[in-house]
Write a protein that holds these residues in place. Sequence first.
Motif, PDB file in Angstrom:
ATOM      1  N   LEU A  20     149.032 -10.555  15.582  1.00  0.00           N
ATOM      2  CA  LEU A  20     148.100 -11.033  16.607  1.00  0.00           C
ATOM      3  C   LEU A  20     147.749 -12.503  16.408  1.00  0.00           C
ATOM      4  N   GLU A  21     147.708 -12.948  15.164  1.00  0.00           N
ATOM      5  CA  GLU A  21     147.383 -14.352  14.883  1.00  0.00           C
ATOM      6  C   GLU A  21     148.496 -15.299  15.333  1.00  0.00           C
ATOM      7  N   THR A  22     149.679 -14.763  15.645  1.00  0.00           N
ATOM      8  CA  THR A  22     150.751 -15.583  16.209  1.00  0.00           C
ATOM      9  C   THR A  22     150.648 -15.629  17.734  1.00  0.00           C
ATOM     10  N   GLU A  23     149.547 -15.088  18.254  1.00  0.00           N
ATOM     11  CA  GLU A  23     149.236 -15.063  19.685  1.00  0.00           C
ATOM     12  C   GLU A  23     150.248 -14.249  20.488  1.00  0.00           C
ATOM     13  N   ARG A  24     150.688 -13.138  19.908  1.00  0.00           N
ATOM     14  CA  ARG A  24     151.563 -12.190  20.590  1.00  0.00           C
ATOM     15  C   ARG A  24     150.877 -10.830  20.591  1.00  0.00           C
ATOM     16  N   SER A  46     145.992  -4.723  23.465  1.00  0.00           N
ATOM     17  CA  SER A  46     147.260  -5.458  23.501  1.00  0.00           C
ATOM     18  C   SER A  46     148.456  -4.590  23.119  1.00  0.00           C
TER      19      SER A  46
END
Length: 131
Positions: A20-24, A46
């Motif tokens: 999630l921290e990779t914005e996916r 998500s």
Amino acid sequence: MRSAELEREFDLLKRAKAHLETERPLREMEMTAEDKKRVRGFMFLSEKPMLYALNVSESADLGRDLENAIAKFKLAEVVSRPNAGATAICGKVEAELADMSEADATEFLASYGLRRVGWSDYCEKPTNCWA
């Protein structure tokens, strides 16, 4: 008290956080069937499949407009991602169809050169509807 199951869940949650921290979204994270079962209980938004619905204006070339809508609005890359899809509808036509008999609807669609529209057309493709 730690158990092996809790350790596996904790490791999965750490992987999910890093993803999630990779914005996916989580729907794009590779998981085993067992991992998916573990994470399902958290009901992360998500992780849910994504369906993009495009409302196309009624036109004489409605069939072509519906067919080309995903490319026209540059969604091909977005819908190629895991657990994502898109369909185009014409809300005005869908509303008119809702009040018609099946025979009238078939004739009405034929006037646009269509056989099906909207959700029924999207679900006709076997890879599109999620269980």
